[in-house]
Design a protein around this motif. Structure first.
Motif, PDB file in Angstrom:
ATOM      1  N   LEU A 124       0.386  -1.065   0.081  1.00 35.11           N
ATOM      2  CA  LEU A 124      -0.302  -0.197  -0.368  1.00 35.11           C
ATOM      3  C   LEU A 124       0.201   1.061   0.083  1.00 35.11           C
ATOM      4  N   PHE A 125       1.859   1.272   0.956  1.00 33.45           N
ATOM      5  CA  PHE A 125       2.513   2.428   0.681  1.00 33.45           C
ATOM      6  C   PHE A 125       3.395   2.267  -0.420  1.00 33.45           C
ATOM      7  N   GLU A 126       4.106   1.357  -1.638  1.00 30.67           N
ATOM      8  CA  GLU A 126       4.080   1.300  -2.469  1.00 30.67           C
ATOM      9  C   GLU A 126       3.561   2.425  -3.424  1.00 30.67           C
ATOM     10  N   GLU A 127       2.302   1.856  -3.581  1.00 31.76           N
ATOM     11  CA  GLU A 127       0.661   1.911  -4.294  1.00 31.76           C
ATOM     12  C   GLU A 127       1.348   3.844  -4.335  1.00 31.76           C
ATOM     13  N   LEU A 128       1.015   4.393  -2.892  1.00 32.05           N
ATOM     14  CA  LEU A 128       0.828   5.322  -2.396  1.00 32.05           C
ATOM     15  C   LEU A 128       1.541   6.391  -2.483  1.00 32.05           C
ATOM     16  N   ILE A 129       2.492   5.973  -2.638  1.00 35.64           N
ATOM     17  CA  ILE A 129       4.025   7.214  -2.744  1.00 35.64           C
ATOM     18  C   ILE A 129       4.409   8.072  -3.661  1.00 35.64           C
TER      19      ILE A 129
END
Length: 307
Positions: free
Chosen positions: A56-61
């Motif tokens: 999720l973090f990788e998608e959001l960054i």
């Protein structure tokens, strides 16, 4: 029988919960809003579900533009990689965070975790140690940049540990050349060079006593396997290496063996000197003998005087 049924029930229940969890996560990835994904990523992180949080973090960054959310997403994403044992990724992401958010309150910790991830990524001593040297450099850079940080003592300990690994690697390399030499010239020469380099790089090592003796032994066998015109010089090196060994380790358990090599080398040098003297003597006699083939040949080649 009841225990077996209970286990089966628990297994089925766990499987259903896992499927429900995966289904919920998939729906979140496909249909969740940016805020829902961010909140869920933080929640997964708190629950130590680092794989899901990292996804999720990788998608959001790329979507988060500045601010606290973007900063925390990158910081936590680096930790997600670290907690999964992906140290090559985590060291890169922590360094990237530090470079991007140098004024952040997390900057110091990120720079330390960059170095610590490299430390964790250091391979066993039997493998190539390029990563180990990179880790030492990173830890030393951190210590130099933040001499008063709370991580100071830890860094010093890790640097010492990594240097000991390099020491062990160098020792095993030097000894390997000696073991595989089988009294072959080039392997013996490599062994002497490797031991000499080890002594320079690790002058206080506990391995130096053994290696100093092996250096005498390898040089002795190198001299024995050399061409005649090189033997004297190489036997003299045996004497030099022996004296250095005895001066530093006068009570060594290798002392008698080393002394035997020293004595044998002296005998070989004396033989070579006698042969050299005999050759010199024969040459002088030949040069002074008017009937020697060499003198006759020289006389014949001289031009005649017609006067």
């Amino acid at each position: 029988m009841q225990k077996t049924k209970l286990r089966q029930y628990l297994f089925v229940l766990a499987s259903l919960l896992l499927l429900a969890s995966c289904s919920k996560f998939s729906k979140l990835q496909k249909n969740g809003t940016q805020q829902e994904k961010y909140s869920a990523a933080l929640e997964y992180y708190k629950k130590a579900e680092y794989y899901k949080a990292g996804l999720l973090f990788e998608e959001l960054i790329p979507l988060l533009k500045g601010g606290t959310e973007a900063e925390l997403a990158e910081f936590y994403n680096a930790y997600c990689q670290y907690h999964q044992g992906l140290y090559s990724s985590s060291q890169f992401l922590f360094k990237k965070f530090y470079d991007t958010y140098a004024r952040s309150s997390y900057a110091l910790e990120a720079y330390y975790m960059h170095a610590f991830s490299l430390y964790k990524d250091s391979p066993p001593a039997s493998l190539d140690q390029s990563n180990t040297m990179t880790a030492i450099s990173a830890l030393q850079d951190f210590v130099n940049r933040y001499p008063d940080s709370p991580f100071q003592d830890e860094c010093t300990k890790y640097i010492l540990e990594l240097r000991q690994k390099l020491e062990l690697k160098a020792y095993e390399k030097a000894k390997l050349y000696y073991k595989i030499s089988d009294f072959q010239f080039y392997s013996l020469k490599s062994s002497v060079i490797a031991i000499t380099n080890f002594q320079k790089d690790f002058p206080d090592s506990g391995y130096n006593e053994e290696l100093a003796y092996l250096k005498v032994d390898a040089q002795y066998n190198l001299a024995k396997s050399s061409l005649p015109n090189k033997q004297k010089e190489r036997y003299l090196d045996v004497l030099t290496f022996y004296r250095a060994f005895v001066d530093k380790y006068p009570q060594s358990s290798y002392g008698r063996s080393a002394e035997k090599l020293y004595n044998e080398s002296q005998k070989e040098i004396e033989k070579i000197i006698k042969i050299e003297e005999e050759i010199k003597k024969q040459k002088e006699l030949q040069d002074n003998d008017p009937n020697s083939p060499a003198r006759i040949s020289t006389s014949a080649s001289q031009p005649r005087n017609n006067k």
